[in-house]
Write an enzyme that holds these catalytic residues in place. Structure first.
Site, mmCIF file in Angstrom:
data_model
loop_
_atom_site.group_PDB
_atom_site.id
_atom_site.type_symbol
_atom_site.label_atom_id
_atom_site.label_comp_id
_atom_site.label_asym_id
_atom_site.label_seq_id
_atom_site.Cartn_x
_atom_site.Cartn_y
_atom_site.Cartn_z
ATOM 1 N N ARG A 211 0.684 -1.248 -0.040
ATOM 2 C CA ARG A 211 -0.118 -0.088 0.112
ATOM 3 C C ARG A 211 0.902 1.202 0.036
ATOM 4 O O ARG A 211 1.692 1.438 0.851
ATOM 5 C CB ARG A 211 -0.929 0.007 1.076
ATOM 6 C CG ARG A 211 -1.830 -1.125 1.264
ATOM 7 C CD ARG A 211 -3.139 -0.950 1.750
ATOM 8 N NE ARG A 211 -3.989 -2.105 1.675
ATOM 9 C CZ ARG A 211 -5.103 -2.357 2.119
ATOM 10 N NH1 ARG A 211 -5.806 -1.119 2.940
ATOM 11 N NH2 ARG A 211 -6.223 -3.195 2.074
ATOM 12 N N GLU A 213 0.781 4.087 0.815
ATOM 13 C CA GLU A 213 0.088 5.186 1.718
ATOM 14 C C GLU A 213 1.254 5.803 2.649
ATOM 15 O O GLU A 213 2.244 5.262 2.689
ATOM 16 C CB GLU A 213 -0.789 4.508 3.051
ATOM 17 C CG GLU A 213 -2.109 3.963 2.357
ATOM 18 C CD GLU A 213 -2.655 3.125 3.372
ATOM 19 O OE1 GLU A 213 -2.020 2.714 4.609
ATOM 20 O OE2 GLU A 213 -3.730 2.865 3.105
ATOM 21 N N ARG A 219 2.306 2.263 13.566
ATOM 22 C CA ARG A 219 1.382 1.225 13.235
ATOM 23 C C ARG A 219 1.063 1.178 11.855
ATOM 24 O O ARG A 219 0.265 0.217 11.601
ATOM 25 C CB ARG A 219 0.448 1.389 14.173
ATOM 26 C CG ARG A 219 -0.592 2.621 13.801
ATOM 27 C CD ARG A 219 -1.831 2.502 14.868
ATOM 28 N NE ARG A 219 -2.613 3.468 14.745
ATOM 29 C CZ ARG A 219 -3.887 3.577 15.105
ATOM 30 N NH1 ARG A 219 -4.298 2.733 16.066
ATOM 31 N NH2 ARG A 219 -4.648 4.656 14.716
ATOM 32 N N HIS A 220 2.040 1.606 10.977
ATOM 33 C CA HIS A 220 1.713 1.374 9.450
ATOM 34 C C HIS A 220 2.831 1.139 8.758
ATOM 35 O O HIS A 220 4.076 1.443 9.323
ATOM 36 C CB HIS A 220 1.207 2.827 8.934
ATOM 37 C CG HIS A 220 -0.305 3.317 9.279
ATOM 38 N ND1 HIS A 220 -0.329 4.085 10.347
ATOM 39 C CD2 HIS A 220 -1.425 2.738 8.612
ATOM 40 C CE1 HIS A 220 -1.674 4.116 10.397
ATOM 41 N NE2 HIS A 220 -2.240 3.419 9.358
ATOM 42 N N GLU A 357 -7.336 -1.169 15.288
ATOM 43 C CA GLU A 357 -7.812 -1.914 14.455
ATOM 44 C C GLU A 357 -7.017 -3.094 13.939
ATOM 45 O O GLU A 357 -5.795 -2.997 13.360
ATOM 46 C CB GLU A 357 -8.321 -1.093 13.258
ATOM 47 C CG GLU A 357 -9.205 -2.019 12.161
ATOM 48 C CD GLU A 357 -9.514 -1.226 10.807
ATOM 49 O OE1 GLU A 357 -9.387 -1.861 9.781
ATOM 50 O OE2 GLU A 357 -9.749 -0.072 11.099
ATOM 51 N N SER A 360 -10.626 -5.871 8.917
ATOM 52 C CA SER A 360 -11.854 -5.299 8.318
ATOM 53 C C SER A 360 -12.481 -6.520 7.349
ATOM 54 O O SER A 360 -11.942 -7.325 7.004
ATOM 55 C CB SER A 360 -11.380 -4.022 7.535
ATOM 56 O OG SER A 360 -12.462 -3.515 6.576
ATOM 57 N N ARG A 408 -0.011 -6.290 12.907
ATOM 58 C CA ARG A 408 -0.737 -5.771 13.898
ATOM 59 C C ARG A 408 -1.012 -6.811 15.103
ATOM 60 O O ARG A 408 -1.100 -6.489 16.377
ATOM 61 C CB ARG A 408 -1.765 -4.894 13.284
ATOM 62 C CG ARG A 408 -1.784 -3.697 12.651
ATOM 63 C CD ARG A 408 -2.828 -2.881 12.413
ATOM 64 N NE ARG A 408 -2.448 -1.620 11.888
ATOM 65 C CZ ARG A 408 -3.223 -0.487 11.856
ATOM 66 N NH1 ARG A 408 -4.326 -0.737 12.191
ATOM 67 N NH2 ARG A 408 -2.951 0.510 11.211
#
Length: 434
Positions: A211, A213, A219-220, A357, A360, A408
């Protein structure tokens, strides 16, 4: 080395050959000790200077820390030794000398920042507590696979080079594929749905996702491990049952099989397996409870995504893992099915740890015409996804699934401060090597 004995297997009375790294040398004058470390533990090598060959002593005590050595000798009981035994050497071979100037101290006596540790991961992994993280990671993945099989799932592998993104947008890494533009896949979502629509029915995958991002947070990651499930003839409640079982299986496996690793991390007295069912809160209830904490500057309203501070406030309030269900349709992807009796309410869910989180998921839209509408509502061209949408014309059953962030999961189980600690060689905005 066929004749090699692991240090943990050395017993008094044995003649052994041990090999590993020089952890430490203690010179007490007439007697000295070399502490040899391998993956199974440490063992003490005793040098009585006046009673041994001078070259043997010089070789054993002149070697630098973290050099690789091979030692042959007799194992004797010694209660004062760190492991209760020691080796009196007959031969010492320096297999691979180490530079005396090390970029970090694997003994842990001198701390190093995370960046230095990641730049020198081979040395960093020689620390007991760092090795413990990845031993536990391995056990988690083993337990997860086993639990999926208990749920009658088949493991699959889907493409990581794709022509279109799973969810559109700009969060894609472009590459050149034989002169054509392609992308690194951001999720196995569409492929696992196609396989669930076959006679295989229930599938899982553990693999990388990419990703683009521009996050720079603890945490990413830009390359992460996704633990995915998709099941035919399942709804969102079935998918929540599966992910709850998988997460609990990971905790139970650590509790049963990773005592030494938990001790190395100082978690032996803190680690707990979750008990009871994970609460299932509707999105509406979640924002009401967040607002009631008074932790946010502005009250959340229907349609808001949950900010980090809101997730934290709710996590503190709940005190354990919990689901958030029935999200607004407008903030969930096109492939998430809406409730039949309320088109503004999706079947999407998230699984939350009090810190963040983890998952999903939801029931997927299996009706072709509704799926096409979903593409158009989110500004996507259905024709670009024709390989995916056409299969919904040929008998696509109701199905549901989820994606669980592997790092995570590890981070929250072990209470790590930074997600990069759960990856051998993390990829983020600043780190492309090693």
């Amino acid at each position: 080395m066929q004749d090699r004995t692991y240090t943990a297997d050395a017993e008094p009375g044995d003649d052994v050959t041990v090999a590993g790294w020089v952890h430490e040398i203690r010179d007490l004058g007439g007697i000295a000790f070399l502490i040899l470390r391998d993956t199974s533990g440490k063992i003490q090598i005793k040098f009585e200077k006046d009673e041994m060959d001078e070259d043997l002593v010089e070789t054993g005590l002149g070697v630098s820390r973290e050099s690789v050595v091979k030692v042959s000798g007799a194992v004797e009981e010694e209660p004062r030794a760190p492991t209760g035994v020691e080796v009196t050497p007959e031969s010492v071979e320096v297999v691979a000398p180490a530079d005396p100037e090390l970029p970090l101290d694997p003994s842990g006596k001198v701390d190093a920042d995370l960046s230095t540790r990641l730049d020198n991961r081979t040395l960093d992994l020689r620390k007991d507590e760092v090795q413990a993280i990845f031993e536990i990671r391995s056990e988690i993945l083993r337990a997860v696979r086993e639990q999926f099989r208990e749920f009658r799932c088949t493991e699959i592998t889907t493409p990581k080079i794709v022509a279109t993104g799973t969810e559109g947008g700009t969060e894609l890494f472009p590459i050149t594929y034989f002169g054509e533009e392609a992308f690194m896949n951001q999720s196995p979502q569409l492929f696992k749905q196609l396989i669930a629509g076959s006679n295989v029915e229930r599938v899982f995958e553990i693999g990388p996702i990419f990703r683009a991002e521009e996050h720079n947070t603890p945490r990413h990651l830009n390359e992460a491990t996704s633990i995915d499930f998709e099941g035919a003839f399942c709804d969102q409640n079935d998918a929540m049952d599966v992910v709850e079982g998988v997460v609990k299986a990971a905790y139970e496996a650590i509790d049963e099989n990773c005592g030494e690793q938990l001790e190395a991390l100082g978690l032996e007295d803190e680690f707990e397996v979750p008990e009871g069912d994970f609460p299932r809160l509707s999105y509406e209830e979640a924002i009401e409870r967040i607002n009631a904490t008074g932790e946010l500057d502005e009250q959340l309203v229907w349609g808001d995504d949950l900010p980090t501070e809101g997730e934290k406030a709710l996590g503190d309030d709940v005190g354990g893992h919990y689901f958030i269900t029935d999200w607004p349709s407008e903030i969930k992807p096109f492939y998430i099915k809406d409730h039949d009796d309320d088109s503004e309410l999706s079947t999407g869910f998230d699984l939350m740890h009090p810190r963040m989180e983890l998952v999903s998921g939801g029931q997927r839209e299996h009706r072709h015409e509704k799926l096409i509408e979903g593409f158009e509502q989110q500004g996507l061209d259905p024709e670009q996804f024709e390989y995916y949408t056409k299969m919904f014309k040929y008998g696509m059953p109701p199905h549901a699934g989820f994606g669980l962030g592997g790092e995570r999961l590890i981070m929250t189980i072990l209470g790590l401060d930074n997600i990069r600690e759960a990856v051998l060689f993390p990829r983020d905005r600043q780190r492309l090597s090693p």
